[in-house]
Motif scaffolding. Structure first.
Motif, short mmCIF file in Angstrom:
data_model
loop_
_atom_site.label_atom_id
_atom_site.label_comp_id
_atom_site.label_asym_id
_atom_site.label_seq_id
_atom_site.Cartn_x
_atom_site.Cartn_y
_atom_site.Cartn_z
N GLU A 80 1.04 -0.91 -0.09
CA GLU A 80 0.43 0.49 0.13
C GLU A 80 0.78 1.31 0.26
OE1 GLU A 80 -3.55 2.07 2.98
OE2 GLU A 80 -3.08 -0.24 3.01
N GLY A 81 0.12 2.13 -1.16
CA GLY A 81 1.16 3.69 -1.56
C GLY A 81 2.55 3.39 -2.08
N VAL A 82 3.24 1.92 -2.53
CA VAL A 82 4.11 1.84 -2.93
C VAL A 82 3.80 1.54 -4.29
CG1 VAL A 82 7.20 1.02 -2.73
CG2 VAL A 82 5.00 1.60 -0.69
N PRO A 83 3.35 1.95 -5.14
CA PRO A 83 3.49 0.66 -6.89
C PRO A 83 5.19 1.26 -7.43
CG PRO A 83 2.98 3.54 -6.79
CD PRO A 83 3.56 2.78 -5.15
N PRO A 84 4.35 0.55 -7.97
CA PRO A 84 6.24 0.29 -8.82
C PRO A 84 6.58 1.39 -9.19
CG PRO A 84 4.52 -1.82 -9.30
CD PRO A 84 3.62 -1.07 -8.35
N ASN A 85 7.58 1.13 -9.99
CA ASN A 85 8.64 2.61 -10.48
C ASN A 85 9.68 2.40 -10.52
OD1 ASN A 85 10.22 4.83 -10.07
ND2 ASN A 85 8.20 6.04 -8.76
N GLY A 86 9.72 1.88 -12.60
CA GLY A 86 10.42 2.27 -12.77
C GLY A 86 12.15 2.87 -12.87
N LEU A 87 11.98 3.39 -12.80
CA LEU A 87 13.48 4.97 -12.32
C LEU A 87 13.93 4.56 -11.05
CD1 LEU A 87 15.17 7.30 -12.96
CD2 LEU A 87 13.45 8.72 -12.01
N MET A 88 13.06 4.18 -9.75
CA MET A 88 13.79 4.30 -8.51
C MET A 88 14.02 2.57 -8.53
SD MET A 88 13.43 6.93 -6.55
CE MET A 88 13.63 5.53 -5.01
N ALA A 89 13.31 2.30 -9.52
CA ALA A 89 14.06 0.11 -9.15
C ALA A 89 15.68 0.12 -10.05
CB ALA A 89 12.97 -0.24 -10.05
N ALA A 90 15.66 1.34 -10.45
CA ALA A 90 16.38 1.45 -11.49
C ALA A 90 18.03 1.93 -10.15
CB ALA A 90 17.06 2.16 -12.26
N ARG A 91 18.25 2.64 -9.90
CA ARG A 91 18.56 3.31 -8.59
C ARG A 91 18.96 2.01 -7.79
NH1 ARG A 91 15.72 9.40 -8.51
NH2 ARG A 91 16.84 10.14 -10.41
N LEU A 92 17.59 1.44 -7.48
CA LEU A 92 17.58 0.27 -6.88
C LEU A 92 18.52 -0.54 -6.77
CD1 LEU A 92 13.96 0.35 -4.63
CD2 LEU A 92 16.35 0.25 -3.23
N ARG A 93 18.08 -0.48 -8.01
CA ARG A 93 19.61 -1.90 -8.93
C ARG A 93 20.89 -1.46 -8.74
NH1 ARG A 93 18.16 -2.75 -15.07
NH2 ARG A 93 18.99 -0.02 -14.78
N GLU A 94 21.27 0.04 -9.64
CA GLU A 94 22.13 0.77 -8.87
C GLU A 94 22.86 0.56 -7.38
OE1 GLU A 94 24.25 1.48 -11.65
OE2 GLU A 94 22.77 0.93 -12.62
N THR A 95 22.24 0.61 -6.67
CA THR A 95 22.77 0.88 -4.79
C THR A 95 22.36 -0.97 -4.68
OG1 THR A 95 21.33 2.27 -4.83
CG2 THR A 95 21.45 1.15 -2.69
#
Length: 193
Positions: free
Chosen positions: A171-186
């Motif tokens: 809840e309140g955390v939909p999928p987000n391609g840009l954030m997912a890309a940043r998380l992938r880098e992290t």
């Protein structure tokens, strides 16, 4: 009375000179010299020695310790943190969003779950084992039964990267391609350590 006034007037210049001499003697004292160990405690690097180097250091945002004519360790550390954050932000600005594939914990295979950017193979295996006992009814059920998701940040990251429970994101955390890309880098940087 006349003699007293003449005496004061005659000796006033001498008294003034004496007072000026005492003040000048006190003002001309140099502070006690600091030792090399104190300089190492206060300074980052060598003394600046030239006006140009001092001005450049100040333009670059450093504080100058006047006793040693050097950049202070505190301002050096603060500037370094600022540069690191700025570099990190520049790196993140160049990140391109990833295509999010929704992966449901109740229907996906272990390999499909492990493809979600922030979900490890061990967590994917634990999901399969727990799902074999009983289906996950919602996100609170998932976070209570899967050890990795007890950390709220891990659950948020997984939902951001496409993990769902019965097709629903946290809840309140939909999928987000840009954030997912940043998380992938992290996570990539974290896994290199």
């Amino acid at each position: 009375m006349r003699i007293v006034i003449l005496t004061v007037i005659r000796f006033a210049p001498v008294g003034a000179l004496l007072l000026i001499g005492l003040v000048a003697a006190g003002c001309g004292k140099k502070p006690a010299a600091a030792g090399p160990s104190e300089m190492q405690t206060v300074c980052e690097g060598q003394p600046l020695r030239t006006v140009e180097r001092r001005e450049q250091a100040q333009q670059d945002g450093y504080d100058i310790d006047r006793r040693f004519d050097c950049i202070t360790k505190e301002s050096w550390a603060a500037n370094q943190q600022y540069r690191d954050r700025a570099a990190s932000t520049r790196n993140m600005e160049s990140v391109q969003p990833v295509d999010i594939v929704l992966v449901d914990v109740n229907t996906a295979t272990q390999e499909e779950i492990a493809v979600v950017i922030t979900v490890s193979r061990e967590t994917a295996a634990q999901i399969i084992v727990e799902r074999g006992i009983r289906r996950f009814k919602d996100w609170p059920d998932l976070t209570s039964r899967i050890k990795a998701f007890r950390d709220p940040q891990a659950a948020v990251a997984a939902s951001t990267c496409g993990l769902t429970v019965d097709g629903k994101s946290l809840e309140g955390v939909p999928p987000n391609g840009l954030m997912a890309a940043r998380l992938r880098e992290t996570y990539r940087d974290y896994n290199r350590r």
